[in-house]
Design a protein around this motif. Structure first.
Motif, short mmCIF file in Angstrom:
data_model
loop_
_atom_site.label_atom_id
_atom_site.label_comp_id
_atom_site.label_asym_id
_atom_site.label_seq_id
_atom_site.Cartn_x
_atom_site.Cartn_y
_atom_site.Cartn_z
N LYS A 12 12.24 -8.98 -23.21
CA LYS A 12 12.07 -9.32 -24.62
C LYS A 12 10.59 -9.51 -24.94
CE LYS A 12 16.50 -11.62 -25.28
NZ LYS A 12 17.17 -12.87 -25.67
N GLN A 13 10.20 -9.03 -26.09
CA GLN A 13 8.84 -9.24 -26.51
C GLN A 13 8.75 -10.61 -27.16
OE1 GLN A 13 6.58 -6.23 -28.11
NE2 GLN A 13 7.73 -4.55 -27.22
N GLN A 14 7.82 -11.42 -26.67
CA GLN A 14 7.79 -12.81 -27.08
C GLN A 14 7.15 -13.03 -28.44
OE1 GLN A 14 9.29 -15.33 -25.43
NE2 GLN A 14 10.10 -13.66 -24.22
N PHE A 15 6.42 -12.05 -28.95
CA PHE A 15 5.77 -12.25 -30.23
C PHE A 15 5.92 -11.01 -31.09
CE2 PHE A 15 3.66 -15.30 -27.49
CZ PHE A 15 3.69 -16.43 -28.26
N ARG A 225 -1.79 -13.19 -33.02
CA ARG A 225 -0.92 -12.15 -33.58
C ARG A 225 -1.65 -10.84 -33.76
NH1 ARG A 225 2.30 -15.92 -38.02
NH2 ARG A 225 3.58 -17.02 -36.49
N LYS A 226 -2.92 -10.92 -34.11
CA LYS A 226 -3.70 -9.68 -34.26
C LYS A 226 -3.83 -8.98 -32.90
CE LYS A 226 -7.17 -9.70 -37.04
NZ LYS A 226 -8.50 -9.96 -37.64
N HIS A 227 -4.11 -9.76 -31.86
CA HIS A 227 -4.21 -9.17 -30.52
C HIS A 227 -2.85 -8.66 -30.06
CE1 HIS A 227 -8.38 -9.92 -29.39
NE2 HIS A 227 -8.30 -11.08 -30.01
N GLU A 228 -1.79 -9.38 -30.43
CA GLU A 228 -0.45 -8.92 -30.09
C GLU A 228 -0.16 -7.57 -30.75
OE1 GLU A 228 3.42 -8.85 -28.54
OE2 GLU A 228 1.69 -10.09 -28.03
N LEU A 231 -1.86 -4.92 -28.82
CA LEU A 231 -1.12 -4.61 -27.60
C LEU A 231 0.11 -3.75 -27.91
CD1 LEU A 231 -1.25 -8.04 -25.71
CD2 LEU A 231 -2.48 -5.94 -25.14
N ARG A 232 0.77 -4.06 -29.01
CA ARG A 232 1.94 -3.27 -29.40
C ARG A 232 1.54 -1.83 -29.72
NH1 ARG A 232 6.60 -5.20 -31.23
NH2 ARG A 232 6.57 -3.90 -33.09
N ASP A 233 0.42 -1.67 -30.42
CA ASP A 233 -0.07 -0.33 -30.74
C ASP A 233 -0.46 0.42 -29.47
OD1 ASP A 233 0.33 -0.89 -33.40
OD2 ASP A 233 -1.78 -1.40 -33.80
N GLN A 237 1.12 3.86 -27.88
CA GLN A 237 0.32 5.02 -27.50
C GLN A 237 0.60 5.42 -26.05
OE1 GLN A 237 -3.78 4.07 -28.32
NE2 GLN A 237 -3.43 3.82 -30.51
N ILE A 238 0.71 4.42 -25.18
CA ILE A 238 1.02 4.71 -23.77
C ILE A 238 2.40 5.36 -23.65
CG2 ILE A 238 1.52 3.64 -21.53
CD1 ILE A 238 -0.63 1.55 -22.22
N ASN A 239 3.35 4.84 -24.43
CA ASN A 239 4.70 5.39 -24.40
C ASN A 239 4.72 6.84 -24.86
OD1 ASN A 239 7.54 5.06 -23.97
ND2 ASN A 239 7.81 5.00 -26.18
N GLN A 240 3.97 7.12 -25.94
CA GLN A 240 3.90 8.49 -26.43
C GLN A 240 3.22 9.41 -25.42
OE1 GLN A 240 5.34 9.73 -29.14
NE2 GLN A 240 6.17 7.70 -29.63
N ALA A 241 2.17 8.88 -24.76
CA ALA A 241 1.49 9.66 -23.72
C ALA A 241 2.41 9.95 -22.55
CB ALA A 241 0.23 8.92 -23.25
#
Length: 477
Positions: A12-15, A225-228, A231-233, A237-241
């Motif tokens: 689960k993603q915590q944030f 939250r901005k850093h989160e 990380l989500r972005d 990108q890693i998932n798409q790669a």
């Protein structure tokens, strides 16, 4: 004997954020629900503390009086009843009521905050608003509001806290923002004026502290939250790669298959005498080439199958109830030439059931586990397949056991990794692609299955597949 449990549920993603603008970002409903449950557990601890306080007040009232707590009777028990009823109401609304505009996780937490603040104000009033550290517990609610909600909503909670604490002070000291002038001009002012002056100082100091806490925590929360979000972005990108890499690997592997098949076809023509007579030495070399080509062809097929399974995992529309017994018999029939060649007996003891999943993927899972059991068994041995159905919780366990070479304890956690070879397995089977159990893992992930592996080197290995939400008959509702 070593045992390992494998479950690949996504963490689960915590944030997880909800809301577009930075000022409006807050946590998702899923995370809020988790925290609602945590708050109710924490509140039971608070209720226990209030009951303990009531007991201490009955036993050692004088000691509490010396600490500055004068009003000790009844209110802890009353608050315990109120908070207990509120706790049951929160859980009932969360678990037994349909979500709606007026019954959402956000509304649930808002109600909790308001009720808790009202109860805390009663505690502060009774134990002392300026003589004990009780008012500092207001800060906890401000910080939590900043974490769970937007900065503006956190400010609203800070205002409520400030208003409640101010009202408590005014009620206790019977003043309405007026302080006797003797405080300012008379050096011999009364004790009442001194008390009101102290209350005014506490009011200004703590209200200032409340808004400072709101500002600091809300700013820190926005940064987190901005850093989160970054990380989500980055994860996206890693998932798409990864998807692009898998697609490219699948394309390259597919391109290798055609020339390899052509090479093996030519070798078979030469060995068959269609291209003239060849010496026994050349025929032996061609046989070795063909054997290596066959291993590479199997590797290519496994890689293509692996990539197809990964792609299928992104689309679960094909899920249905699968007849496990029929699937097992189908896999055994496919592998019959191998079992016959090595004189390996398949012993079945299955109580049939239907499992929710993707039919061809469950077939791939069983085919690879059974093939693995056959491959690493000794000749003239047996492979046991049995199932246990647990009707009370609608689950089943199907176990495939061999009596072969087994797996070392140090290798057991890695057996589902792609291209993993244990030295023991390589010595027994040099033609393995190292992908078979990776296929099992992907199929298990796609079908929400858990695996348990027990092995004893030299004695054999047992793979258990745990199926949730089964049916005895496919037609049951």
């Amino acid at each position: 004997m070593a045992t390992a449990d494998f479950s690949w549920n996504a963490p689960k993603q915590q944030f997880i954020l909800a809301g577009g603008k930075e000022s409006g970002q807050k946590l998702s409903d899923e995370i809020l629900i988790d925290n609602i449950r945590w708050f109710t557990i924490f509140r039971w601890a608070v209720i226990g503390a209030l009951i303990l306080f009531q007991i201490v007040a009955l036993i050692a009232s004088d000691a509490l009086t010396q600490l500055g707590i004068r009003n000790q009777q009844d209110w802890p028990l009353v608050l315990s009843v109120i908070l207990s009823a509120a706790n049951f109401a929160y859980i009932y609304a969360l678990d037994f009521c349909q979500p709606s505009k007026f019954n959402s996780p956000s509304i649930n937490i808002w109600v909790q905050i308001i009720v808790d603040l009202l109860c805390l104000s009663i505690v502060v009033h009774n134990v002392g608003s300026t003589t004990t550290p009780a008012p500092f517990f207001y800060i906890l609610h401000i910080a939590l509001a900043c974490i769970f909600f937007s900065a503006l909503e956190g400010l609203f909670v800070a205002i409520i806290v400030s208003a409640m604490y101010t009202i408590v002070l005014l009620i206790e000291n019977q003043m309405f923002f007026q302080v006797s002038q003797s405080i300012l001009i008379d050096s011999h002012f009364s004790n009442e004026s001194l008390q009101k002056g102290r209350a005014l100082v506490w009011m200004i100091a703590l209200n200032t502290l409340f808004f400072i806490v709101w500002y600091v925590v809300s700013r820190l929360t926005l940064v987190v939250r901005k850093h989160e979000q970054y990380l989500r972005d980055a994860y996206e990108q890693i998932n798409q790669a990864q998807i692009a890499k898998d697609q490219y690997a699948m394309l390259v592997t597919h391109q290798l298959k055609a020339p390899l098949d052509a090479i093996r076809s030519k070798i078979n023509l030469i060995k068959g005498g269609y291209c003239g007579h060849v010496s026994s030495e050349i025929e032996e070399v061609l046989t070795k080439i063909d054997r290596r080509g066959h291993s590479m062809s199997n590797l290519i097929l496994d890689v293509l199958k692996l990539e197809r399974l990964k792609t299928a995992g992104r689309n679960n529309d094909a899920m249905e109830y699968v007849d496990i017994s029929a699937t097992i018999y189908k896999c055994i029939d496919k592998l019959k030439p191998v079992t016959t060649a090595r004189n390996i007996e398949i012993k079945l003891s299955i109580q049939n059931f239907f499992a929710w999943g993707i039919p061809d993927q469950i077939e791939i899972l069983f085919e690879n586990i059974i093939a693995n059991a056959i491959t690493y068994s000794y000749d003239d041995a047996a492979v046991d397949i049995n199932s246990i159905v647990k009707l009370p919780d609608n689950s089943a366990i199907l176990t495939i056991s061999d009596h072969g070479i087994g797996i070392e304890a140090k290798d057991l956690p890695n057996i589902f990794n792609e291209y993993f070879y244990s030295p023991r397995a390589v010595m027994h089977n040099q033609s393995s692609s190292g992908i078979g159990l990776s296929l099992v893992k992907i199929a298990a992930v796609n079908n929400n299955l858990q695996l348990k592996v027990t092995s004893d080197p030299g004695l054999g290995t047992a793979f258990s597949v745990i199926f949730p939400n089964i049916r005895i008959s496919a037609g049951e509702s």
